[in-house]
Structures are given as C-alpha cells and as structure tokens.
Write a protein that holds these residues in place. Sequence first.
Motif, mmCIF file in Angstrom:
data_model
loop_
_atom_site.group_PDB
_atom_site.id
_atom_site.type_symbol
_atom_site.label_atom_id
_atom_site.label_comp_id
_atom_site.label_asym_id
_atom_site.label_seq_id
_atom_site.Cartn_x
_atom_site.Cartn_y
_atom_site.Cartn_z
ATOM 1 N N HIS A 289 0.866 -1.183 0.000
ATOM 2 C CA HIS A 289 0.000 0.000 0.000
ATOM 3 C C HIS A 289 0.897 1.224 0.000
ATOM 4 C CE1 HIS A 289 -2.091 3.277 2.373
ATOM 5 N NE2 HIS A 289 -2.716 3.229 1.217
ATOM 6 N N GLN A 292 0.537 8.282 -1.525
ATOM 7 C CA GLN A 292 1.422 9.248 -2.170
ATOM 8 C C GLN A 292 1.438 10.613 -1.480
ATOM 9 O OE1 GLN A 292 0.797 8.579 -6.760
ATOM 10 N NE2 GLN A 292 -1.009 7.914 -5.643
ATOM 11 N N GLN A 306 -0.188 12.777 -6.624
ATOM 12 C CA GLN A 306 -0.484 11.529 -7.337
ATOM 13 C C GLN A 306 0.605 11.297 -8.379
ATOM 14 O OE1 GLN A 306 -4.531 11.928 -8.790
ATOM 15 N NE2 GLN A 306 -5.400 11.400 -6.813
ATOM 16 N N LEU A 309 2.856 6.797 -9.888
ATOM 17 C CA LEU A 309 2.441 5.680 -10.751
ATOM 18 C C LEU A 309 3.638 5.086 -11.479
ATOM 19 C CD1 LEU A 309 0.355 3.861 -12.100
ATOM 20 C CD2 LEU A 309 -0.064 5.679 -13.770
ATOM 21 N N SER A 326 -5.912 1.535 -7.967
ATOM 22 C CA SER A 326 -6.050 2.877 -7.395
ATOM 23 C C SER A 326 -7.531 3.163 -7.162
ATOM 24 C CB SER A 326 -5.448 3.929 -8.336
ATOM 25 O OG SER A 326 -5.415 5.182 -7.693
ATOM 26 N N ARG A 328 -11.173 4.784 -6.408
ATOM 27 C CA ARG A 328 -11.808 6.060 -6.724
ATOM 28 C C ARG A 328 -12.501 6.663 -5.516
ATOM 29 N NH1 ARG A 328 -15.620 3.486 -11.130
ATOM 30 N NH2 ARG A 328 -15.679 2.034 -9.384
ATOM 31 N N TYR A 352 -0.115 -3.668 -5.960
ATOM 32 C CA TYR A 352 0.002 -2.343 -5.346
ATOM 33 C C TYR A 352 -1.381 -1.724 -5.144
ATOM 34 C CZ TYR A 352 4.887 -2.556 -6.861
ATOM 35 O OH TYR A 352 6.187 -2.931 -7.061
ATOM 36 N N LEU A 354 -2.566 2.084 -4.700
ATOM 37 C CA LEU A 354 -2.097 3.477 -4.738
ATOM 38 C C LEU A 354 -3.172 4.410 -4.181
ATOM 39 C CD1 LEU A 354 -0.359 4.145 -8.189
ATOM 40 C CD2 LEU A 354 0.684 4.235 -5.936
ATOM 41 N N THR A 355 -2.848 5.106 -3.098
ATOM 42 C CA THR A 355 -3.749 6.136 -2.567
ATOM 43 C C THR A 355 -2.942 7.431 -2.460
ATOM 44 O OG1 THR A 355 -3.241 5.573 -0.262
ATOM 45 C CG2 THR A 355 -5.123 4.442 -1.289
ATOM 46 N N ASP A 356 -3.486 8.439 -1.774
ATOM 47 C CA ASP A 356 -2.746 9.687 -1.562
ATOM 48 C C ASP A 356 -3.162 10.312 -0.236
ATOM 49 O OD1 ASP A 356 -5.069 11.531 -2.088
ATOM 50 O OD2 ASP A 356 -4.928 10.629 -4.072
#
Length: 365
Positions: A289, A292, A306, A309, A326, A328, A352, A354-356
Amino acid sequence: MDYTIVLTAAAGQGVETIETLLSKAFKNSNFFVFSDKEYMSRVRGGVNSTTIRISSKENKGYKQFANFLFLFTKQAFEHSKDRISKDTVIFGEEDFVTNQYSSQFFAIDFLKTAKSLGSAVYANTVAFGFISALFGINTDIAHNAIKNHFANTDVAQKNIDACNEGYKLFKDSPYIKIKPKVEQITPKKYALLSGSQAVAFGALSANAKFLSFYPMSPSTDVAIFLAHQMDKFDIVVEQFEDEIASVNAAIGAWFGGTRAFVTTSGGGYALMEEGVSLAAMSETPLVVHLAQRPAPATGLPTRTSQSDLNLVLYSSHGDFPRAIFSPRNLEDAFFVTQKAFDIADKYQCVSYILTDQFFMSMIYN
C-alpha cells in the motif's frame, strides 16, 4: 441543505478533536458528512484547517467557500481568507478580522469560557457544543460522541460540562439568530470511515494477518488503525527499524503461508525496491500500500500528490508482472484492497494499492 464549516487553528489547539466529535455527532443525527484537513508538518505553531461539509444528500467532496468559518487564532484569518465569500459567517475573538469583513463577523471567545471551567484545553469542546447547538444537534448525541471519544470517565464528564457551556453560549446570546435551515432527515445506516480505515478493513476482509511498516506519512494511519485491532482480528502489526526490513518481513510472512502487506509512501518504497525484486524472482506474493505525497526526496509529508504511478510501474531491476490498483472512493478502497491480495496470491506476483494524502485523511459516510 448543504453547509460547509471551516475550523482554522494553530497546531496543538485541538481542532482535530472538534472534527472527530462533530463528524460523529452529525452522522448520528442522520446528516451526510464529508470532512478533510490540511495541516503543516509540525507539532505546534503554524496554522491548520479542517473542513466539515454536512448535507441532506450524499456528498463526497470539498467545497471552496465556507458557510461558517471559525477562527481559533489571529493568524487563522489570513490562512483562510480564500474560503470567505459574501455569505460566509465568521466567528472569532474581537480583533481576529479586518474591518472589511465586520458585517459578517460575530465576536466569540471560546478560550475565555474554557478558562472559566478551569483550563484552556476545553476551548475545543466548548466550540463543539456551540456548533452542535447552531445545527440543532440533540445534547444526548453530543454527549455520547464525547463519551466514545474520551476513555477516562472523569475527563469525559469535564468535556461534557464544557460542551454544555458551548450550548449555553449559543442559546443565551445574539448568535441564536444565525440558525441555518436544517432539514429533517430519515435515519440511514451508513458507516463513517476515513480512507485509511477503508484500506485497513479491505485488508482484514482479505484475511491479512501481518502488516510490517516503518512510519511514513500519510501511510502510517493504516498501521495505527490496525494496531488497535490486533486482538479483535488476530492480526500482527509490527514496526521495523527501516523499510528494507519491513518489506523483507512481509515477504517472509507470505513465504510461510500468511497473507501480509506493507504500508509506506514514495520515499519509503524507494528503499523497498530490492525486496520487491526478491519477491518477483522467488515468485512470492506481496502487497504494497503506497500512500502518495509530494516529492522528490522527503518532499511534503502532510500534502497530497499523485505522482508515483511510474515509480511502482517501473521500479526494481528486470521485468516481471505486477498489478496496480487505485481506488476512486472509500467503497472502492475496501474492494480493491481485497482484490489486490487475491491477485497477488493467485498469480504469485506483487500487487500495489495506490492512494494519496487527501484520500487517507478524508472522512465520509
């Protein structure tokens, strides 16, 4: 009905406590709630703000202009100036705003009321009571939010007393004229979750039993939340001495037959790349995890970005299959985290999520 409340204060003034209490109280009063915060990477000083949006319909986003702006320090006004429209109602101490906004300003001193109760620390709970009264939240709901937040009974009672003073402050003053139009809403069963909790619950639903990490904002909230669930869900959460050790521990857990994952940010993941190559070479599943934040190098720990990637897509030497998800929204986060484990397990590859920073800290029901 759709109102945005902005709370602006110095770090250490407890504005996050107000956010937590209000979010729970609004949710339990059957409102839809969205909240998020922006804060500086420091323990005290500077200026932080929290946005709470409440509505009668589902809302999952941010609005620029505040309907109600609460200033808890003089510096807060300059910080939140771009959130003020001609319709914004501003609350703060006498000298907190310029004459330009005097027609929209109502003087209120939460600190003075808190000190009369014995400590300045109650200022945020007085404010919570005031805002609860403003929106007609039942006192029992407000009191329950406080009891659930403070484990110590004596501390909870003192904060309930402070909350009651906030209610009185609203009702015994000219502020009572500012009543917003609040619609009666049918009770609904919705969970109130943050992005970090949605990822954590997704991992639990995938039967993850081991999380290894080295603290790095904004990913650490996942580890903190799961650490509190260790006994309830039979999961081990372990902080290692660095990111290299944590990724190798996760690979070792998978090798031993346990579903595991790591939580990190871009700079931390950069140190994990050799471990990722080991997982690929040995065909050992691995779930990463990555929350970002702005880079390069240390970057900005408490801001959002973001930009990673390409980092996860091309990291490590050699070519090997990987899956990248990723989400939504919060519902997505739950299901794609679950999917990431299933894909890693089925194809013995690296997955993976991907969050932020914005996604990690936002809360809604």
